[in-house]
Motif scaffolding. Sequence first.
Motif, PDB file in Angstrom:
ATOM      1  N   GLY A  56       0.816  -1.462  -0.001  1.00 40.67           N
ATOM      2  CA  GLY A  56      -0.149   0.090  -0.095  1.00 40.67           C
ATOM      3  C   GLY A  56       0.729   1.005  -0.104  1.00 40.67           C
ATOM      4  N   LEU A  57       1.953   1.225   0.770  1.00 37.01           N
ATOM      5  CA  LEU A  57       2.762   2.425   1.026  1.00 37.01           C
ATOM      6  C   LEU A  57       3.520   2.393  -0.597  1.00 37.01           C
ATOM      7  CD1 LEU A  57       5.385   2.808   3.674  1.00 37.01           C
ATOM      8  CD2 LEU A  57       6.270   2.852   1.224  1.00 37.01           C
ATOM      9  N   LEU A  58       4.198   1.573  -1.291  1.00 38.87           N
ATOM     10  CA  LEU A  58       4.483   1.614  -2.494  1.00 38.87           C
ATOM     11  C   LEU A  58       3.730   2.173  -3.518  1.00 38.87           C
ATOM     12  CD1 LEU A  58       6.899  -1.420  -2.535  1.00 38.87           C
ATOM     13  CD2 LEU A  58       7.528   0.831  -2.125  1.00 38.87           C
ATOM     14  N   ALA A  59       2.407   2.024  -3.414  1.00 41.60           N
ATOM     15  CA  ALA A  59       1.305   2.513  -4.380  1.00 41.60           C
ATOM     16  C   ALA A  59       1.249   3.845  -4.193  1.00 41.60           C
ATOM     17  CB  ALA A  59      -0.123   1.701  -4.061  1.00 41.60           C
ATOM     18  N   GLU A  60       1.402   4.367  -2.800  1.00 43.83           N
ATOM     19  CA  GLU A  60       1.242   5.846  -2.522  1.00 43.83           C
ATOM     20  C   GLU A  60       2.495   6.466  -2.989  1.00 43.83           C
ATOM     21  OE1 GLU A  60      -1.241   7.708  -1.775  1.00 43.83           O
ATOM     22  OE2 GLU A  60      -2.391   5.840  -1.273  1.00 43.83           O
ATOM     23  N   ILE A  61       3.715   5.715  -2.987  1.00 41.24           N
ATOM     24  CA  ILE A  61       4.928   6.407  -3.694  1.00 41.24           C
ATOM     25  C   ILE A  61       4.506   6.493  -5.341  1.00 41.24           C
ATOM     26  CG2 ILE A  61       7.388   5.985  -4.561  1.00 41.24           C
ATOM     27  CD1 ILE A  61       7.175   6.455  -1.351  1.00 41.24           C
ATOM     28  N   ALA A  62       3.855   5.525  -5.932  1.00 45.07           N
ATOM     29  CA  ALA A  62       3.713   5.647  -7.425  1.00 45.07           C
ATOM     30  C   ALA A  62       2.726   6.757  -7.481  1.00 45.07           C
ATOM     31  CB  ALA A  62       3.295   4.065  -7.805  1.00 45.07           C
ATOM     32  N   VAL A  73       8.017  11.221   3.124  1.00 45.35           N
ATOM     33  CA  VAL A  73       8.343  10.563   4.531  1.00 45.35           C
ATOM     34  C   VAL A  73       7.598   9.472   4.716  1.00 45.35           C
ATOM     35  CG1 VAL A  73       7.798  11.124   6.947  1.00 45.35           C
ATOM     36  CG2 VAL A  73       8.826  13.023   5.376  1.00 45.35           C
ATOM     37  N   ILE A  74       8.303   8.408   5.227  1.00 49.23           N
ATOM     38  CA  ILE A  74       7.412   7.093   5.529  1.00 49.23           C
ATOM     39  C   ILE A  74       7.350   7.250   6.968  1.00 49.23           C
ATOM     40  CG2 ILE A  74       7.533   4.762   5.771  1.00 49.23           C
ATOM     41  CD1 ILE A  74       9.289   4.623   3.339  1.00 49.23           C
ATOM     42  N   ASP A  79      10.143   2.246   9.674  1.00 49.84           N
ATOM     43  CA  ASP A  79      10.790   2.571   8.352  1.00 49.84           C
ATOM     44  C   ASP A  79      10.319   1.643   7.182  1.00 49.84           C
ATOM     45  OD1 ASP A  79      11.646   5.125   9.513  1.00 49.84           O
ATOM     46  OD2 ASP A  79      13.570   4.607   9.247  1.00 49.84           O
ATOM     47  N   PRO A  80       9.139   1.067   7.614  1.00 49.39           N
ATOM     48  CA  PRO A  80       8.802   0.007   6.306  1.00 49.39           C
ATOM     49  C   PRO A  80       8.829   0.287   4.761  1.00 49.39           C
ATOM     50  CG  PRO A  80       7.005   0.927   7.218  1.00 49.39           C
ATOM     51  CD  PRO A  80       7.813   1.386   7.925  1.00 49.39           C
ATOM     52  N   GLY A  81       9.460  -0.307   3.877  1.00 45.09           N
ATOM     53  CA  GLY A  81       9.688  -0.232   2.611  1.00 45.09           C
ATOM     54  C   GLY A  81      10.534   0.710   2.175  1.00 45.09           C
ATOM     55  N   VAL A  93      13.526  10.204   0.016  1.00 44.14           N
ATOM     56  CA  VAL A  93      12.515   9.479   0.803  1.00 44.14           C
ATOM     57  C   VAL A  93      13.236   9.261   2.307  1.00 44.14           C
ATOM     58  CG1 VAL A  93      11.154   7.660   1.184  1.00 44.14           C
ATOM     59  CG2 VAL A  93      11.852   8.105  -1.412  1.00 44.14           C
ATOM     60  N   VAL A  94      12.730   9.531   3.094  1.00 43.92           N
ATOM     61  CA  VAL A  94      13.214   9.606   4.525  1.00 43.92           C
ATOM     62  C   VAL A  94      12.127   8.962   5.399  1.00 43.92           C
ATOM     63  CG1 VAL A  94      13.825  11.102   6.323  1.00 43.92           C
ATOM     64  CG2 VAL A  94      14.552  11.847   4.293  1.00 43.92           C
ATOM     65  N   GLY A  95      12.680   8.052   6.209  1.00 42.59           N
ATOM     66  CA  GLY A  95      11.966   7.443   7.150  1.00 42.59           C
ATOM     67  C   GLY A  95      12.093   8.186   8.596  1.00 42.59           C
ATOM     68  N   ILE A  96      10.883   8.054   9.342  1.00 46.51           N
ATOM     69  CA  ILE A  96      10.706   8.878  10.287  1.00 46.51           C
ATOM     70  C   ILE A  96      11.895   8.016  11.548  1.00 46.51           C
ATOM     71  CG2 ILE A  96       8.560   9.649  10.080  1.00 46.51           C
ATOM     72  CD1 ILE A  96       7.562   7.697  12.579  1.00 46.51           C
ATOM     73  N   ALA A  97      12.149   6.973  11.554  1.00 44.87           N
ATOM     74  CA  ALA A  97      13.032   6.452  12.507  1.00 44.87           C
ATOM     75  C   ALA A  97      14.438   7.058  12.275  1.00 44.87           C
ATOM     76  CB  ALA A  97      13.054   4.946  12.655  1.00 44.87           C
TER      77      ALA A  97
END
Lengths: 249, 249, 249, 249, 249, 249
Positions: A56-62, A73-74, A79-81, A93-97
Amino acid sequence: MLLTVINPNTTESMTATIGRAAAAVVSPGTTVRAVTPATGPASIESHYDEALAVPGLLAEIAAGEEAGSDGYVIACFGDPGLDAARELARGPVVGIAEAAMRTASYLGRGFSVVTTLGRTVGRAQDLAEHYGAARFCRGVRACAIPVLELEDPASGARERITEECRRAVAEDGSDAIVLGCAGMADLCAHISAAVGVPVVDGVAAATRTVESLVALGLRTGDRGEFARPPAKPYTGLLRHFRLGVADRC
Amino acid sequence: MLLTVINPNTTESMTATIGRAAAAVVSPGTTVRAVTPATGPASIESHYDEALAVPGLLAEIAAGEEAGSDGYVIACFGDPGLDAARELARGPVVGIAEAAMRTASYLGRGFSVVTTLGRTVGRAQDLAEHYGAARFCRGVRACAIPVLELEDPASGARERITEECRRAVAEDGSDAIVLGCAGMADLCAHISAAVGVPVVDGVAAATRTVESLVALGLRTGDRGEFARPPAKPYTGLLRHFRLGVADRC
Amino acid sequence: MLLTVINPNTTESMTATIGRAAAAVVSPGTTVRAVTPATGPASIESHYDEALAVPGLLAEIAAGEEAGSDGYVIACFGDPGLDAARELARGPVVGIAEAAMRTASYLGRGFSVVTTLGRTVGRAQDLAEHYGAARFCRGVRACAIPVLELEDPASGARERITEECRRAVAEDGSDAIVLGCAGMADLCAHISAAVGVPVVDGVAAATRTVESLVALGLRTGDRGEFARPPAKPYTGLLRHFRLGVADRC
Amino acid sequence: MLLTVINPNTTESMTATIGRAAAAVVSPGTTVRAVTPATGPASIESHYDEALAVPGLLAEIAAGEEAGSDGYVIACFGDPGLDAARELARGPVVGIAEAAMRTASYLGRGFSVVTTLGRTVGRAQDLAEHYGAARFCRGVRACAIPVLELEDPASGARERITEECRRAVAEDGSDAIVLGCAGMADLCAHISAAVGVPVVDGVAAATRTVESLVALGLRTGDRGEFARPPAKPYTGLLRHFRLGVADRC
Amino acid sequence: MLLTVINPNTTESMTATIGRAAAAVVSPGTTVRAVTPATGPASIESHYDEALAVPGLLAEIAAGEEAGSDGYVIACFGDPGLDAARELARGPVVGIAEAAMRTASYLGRGFSVVTTLGRTVGRAQDLAEHYGAARFCRGVRACAIPVLELEDPASGARERITEECRRAVAEDGSDAIVLGCAGMADLCAHISAAVGVPVVDGVAAATRTVESLVALGLRTGDRGEFARPPAKPYTGLLRHFRLGVADRC
Amino acid sequence: MLLTVINPNTTESMTATIGRAAAAVVSPGTTVRAVTPATGPASIESHYDEALAVPGLLAEIAAGEEAGSDGYVIACFGDPGLDAARELARGPVVGIAEAAMRTASYLGRGFSVVTTLGRTVGRAQDLAEHYGAARFCRGVRACAIPVLELEDPASGARERITEECRRAVAEDGSDAIVLGCAGMADLCAHISAAVGVPVVDGVAAATRTVESLVALGLRTGDRGEFARPPAKPYTGLLRHFRLGVADRC
């Protein structure tokens, strides 16, 4: 500048909290899109949830690429995906952790992470090592609070988290606190005032970080590991994730 | 004993190769089920592929639990979904990268990994560190061979991989070689004979490892991080991954 | 397949316990020889004991080669003489500390070692680092029990060890327990049932590991550091350890 | 002050070289006893040799205690038997590898070790890590010279070692060289002059180090791991190594 | 041999204590100059103090070169200015933290540091890692004693430090103690007698270490990073620190 | 928001370059003060230069506090005086090495640092480890260019640096480049275009980082190690650095 902040779980109210935290810290001229995936778990509290949040997250990137997003920001502390998202997005792309831990590393010799459930502690320690923050991370502490309880004022979550932050400062000798869940984004100011040390919310930290990367003209290096993935057949439930050869998503 | 060996990509011919490699090494009384997910990419050559292989793989773990499987092998050198699979399965789950690297660590002071595409090198290094094998891993070398070309005798893949293994021994001073892709499972004996050092195929190594764990009565510890995931709503394409509260998958 | 399990101390009753633990876990077709050296200390509780156990152990490796042994287990948690044994034996050699720690690493994020005397804790920590298991090892705990007391039911050893294992799970947050002495081999099932987490006995783990290495056709790499030692004069008490130039022991 | 320098191999001419190197660097009032064990290999070039050198070495520690020795040097670059020797001796014990590496760490950011046979490289790397010197050690290089050839002027050993030291400085960017064999003790000045960087001989470094420890009133801490070993039966060839309960050797 | 021991703070009475400790341990024929900089703070209790102590300390190195000093000790446990001093001096330079930690590493598996103020703990941990002593350092403990109070018998400092050392041995399981401040130099014998483990004073340890380096003909390698600094203009308060092109200071 | 960017050397033209680089990246509403210390070396090319740059730098921090500066950048790749500056300033302080390395860590699996003189390589490696960036840093490469030559178009510095960056990408397999000197700030866009990977200039990265910290309300934690330094006498050239008890500088 257009930034997309993705809440990798499917709970809209948490997306709203995250979106407010991000929008509150950007510079003039930056717009924040906070989005919720159509597919995935209501909250992320296990490796199982985390793994299943990624499509689902990758679909949002697309979708963000279509929308012209300059960076992402994830907004989940695992920091999944993140690596897959970096292959897919043109911008950073940056993860919050990672953002929270690196940001806290500027504030003194050590920080403590305060998180929700005990079963997520291992993942946070793992990420600290992965990001080179292990020598700054003096402890990861859990409060036995399910993620969605953070939204319920009657749960006493705010008090319990504040209390654990206080113990972290006293027992770990930490200079700063990192909040270990995107759902804690609106507790930051309260805890900092109560405990007397700087408190880092990953959503705010990651949003500023990705905004700076875009402003500096920096993106993920795409000459090797993070080049666009080779196109190939996909089947089953995820058959629409097949990438075209020529276009980016 | 019933073991399930999961090829996380959707290419059946590769599943057959993997299944043969696993079946060749088990003890009398052990049965190997080699399975192919219904959902996912035809091969795994990027973080994107790897992330999107996980739902199909977890569905196979769930199916394996129904079928009474005693243990599982994840037969892709990135060990995708390993932590999530451990939460889901009653019995032990072993990835081929972890098994190959740990097995090679019994054979001398250092090993080299020889893998397919350069863009997977970073992930292999990462896993070496994650599994505590970094101090044994003297190099990760890629042959610029796409995964599915391994199945094409005309591709010259076997010769190029053998040659890279020879260089690894000479230049890295390694005592052993680890093959960095499940699709190389049937090259093991050939390369060992050609190069003169022990060569570890992860599929065989992981199959023996998980068989031993089952024989020893060992399973993933389920008192903390790897307890069954909390039940919760799932939506969208993956809505059927919602776990029941009482049953395992 | 013929496996030799060497108890590096000279106490026959402990060899019998070790031999039973090994024989209980091998596959059909595998025979276990459990042997006691003619030379050395009655138990290994110091660096001094450990160093002086090695000549007797190496003599057993040499005898095993004569007897056609396919692989070896060194059944003392300090893994004495492991590197030298690897130079001497044609087949693989596995120590119980390395096998126990690596086996436990498949079972979760962390394990604790529970051992006999406090003075052996440092050695166990050292081995954890040496084998790349330090990031999985959350604690090494001693019970102040001399090794040979393990054999005396009146000593209360079983209860004290079980109690320490319980504390390890609670205080270290470990997913599994590693028993830190070959003499504890028969306590494994009892403790696992009492404490509720997987418990790894190194004798069983090492026996299965070396059996798998042999089954996979893997041996110590002998092209560099672990080639057969150069022949040369030996004098004094150990003059019979002189190796011939042409034969292996 | 009486110091005992133990050559752990049984070649008297090498003991003489070592003894000269030690005697050349002590302060006024210090006497050096250089001793050769009665038992063991003529040179140490494998893990097998190293393990079998230890009983003879420990007998020399015991004899040194009788002779009133204030401290000990173990003059082989593998530091064989160091921990056991520390349990046995009242005074401090120093290995030449640890002393050479720590001494070189005072001389710049990094050093290279130049040693004899390639098969000893792994052990030197291992010790560098064990002693905390890995971050200073930029390379371990072998010259393919058997240990006893060091004594033969016709072997060309001196020139080949000097040449390898020159390469180490150029290619590793090292500030200093560590000689990786006690048999190189008399090459130190020559190589330093030829190569233009400081060169550390472990025999000299260890002798000065143990002399300083004695002068500072420091000995091995004997409250835990390095307390005197528990007394117990010893059998076979090594039956005389049984320790008395009350006396130190 | 002439050694210069530099107290980097400007308190003369502490220089006297340090000078006595150094002079007490040198060999016949060695002279100790204990010096106090003209510029800097009265004590070093912060990063600010430490940074501002360095110019005065470097001026003392320059003066020592004029005076023909063969080697130098920097007698503050933060080892301020060590790298710069090594560029400037012809002979070796040793800090008391590095010498104390490395010396203690010869005495067992682990040591604890006992120091003055809590705010200096981070620096000591940092140095332990920098010197490769982190794997030996089991704890750094502070006594909440300002540096100059060490000189006041009425402060109770001696008793509090001794008590903290006792706790370090009991709780950290350390084999030895390192005193974490040059001002504790004269407490060494008292604490060792009281606590029963070896206690390392850095001033004594560093003095013996640098004396040994000089005796061994070793100096800082000057072919790369530690070559004499390039000459260039200096302005303002420190304009006299400009180096000449041809001479050493 | 008012940010002070301190060039720790005394060359005004370099301050101008640095100031332009900083001003170019800040958000609307942020003002940059680029300042040059009155005291110190014309360039920083040794540990000696670096140490002696710190007093002038700290005076600029003190002046910045008077001027109401909200945060600080230390614009030399050795990050001189960073810890002391953090004790002194109310707001956050960021070094360009830490900011550049952490920023580059968001851009892929690894980066290379390209710097000026070979003698500064060790310091950069040291900082990479200190900041937890060592696992991302694949190489530090020097171009043998004195710092002030960067300002001379006739020196060919730009071409040589670009060429070294190209080699770094090819040989180290890096995803990004970090420029290892503040004087390279204006080369960033040129090299990125020429080499095809993201290039991080530390001045720009640190300026954005400290601006974000201020925007997020984060400052150095001041409850322990980084509390204001204890007041005390200072003497000699630096006597004016004595802090008052009650005020901040």
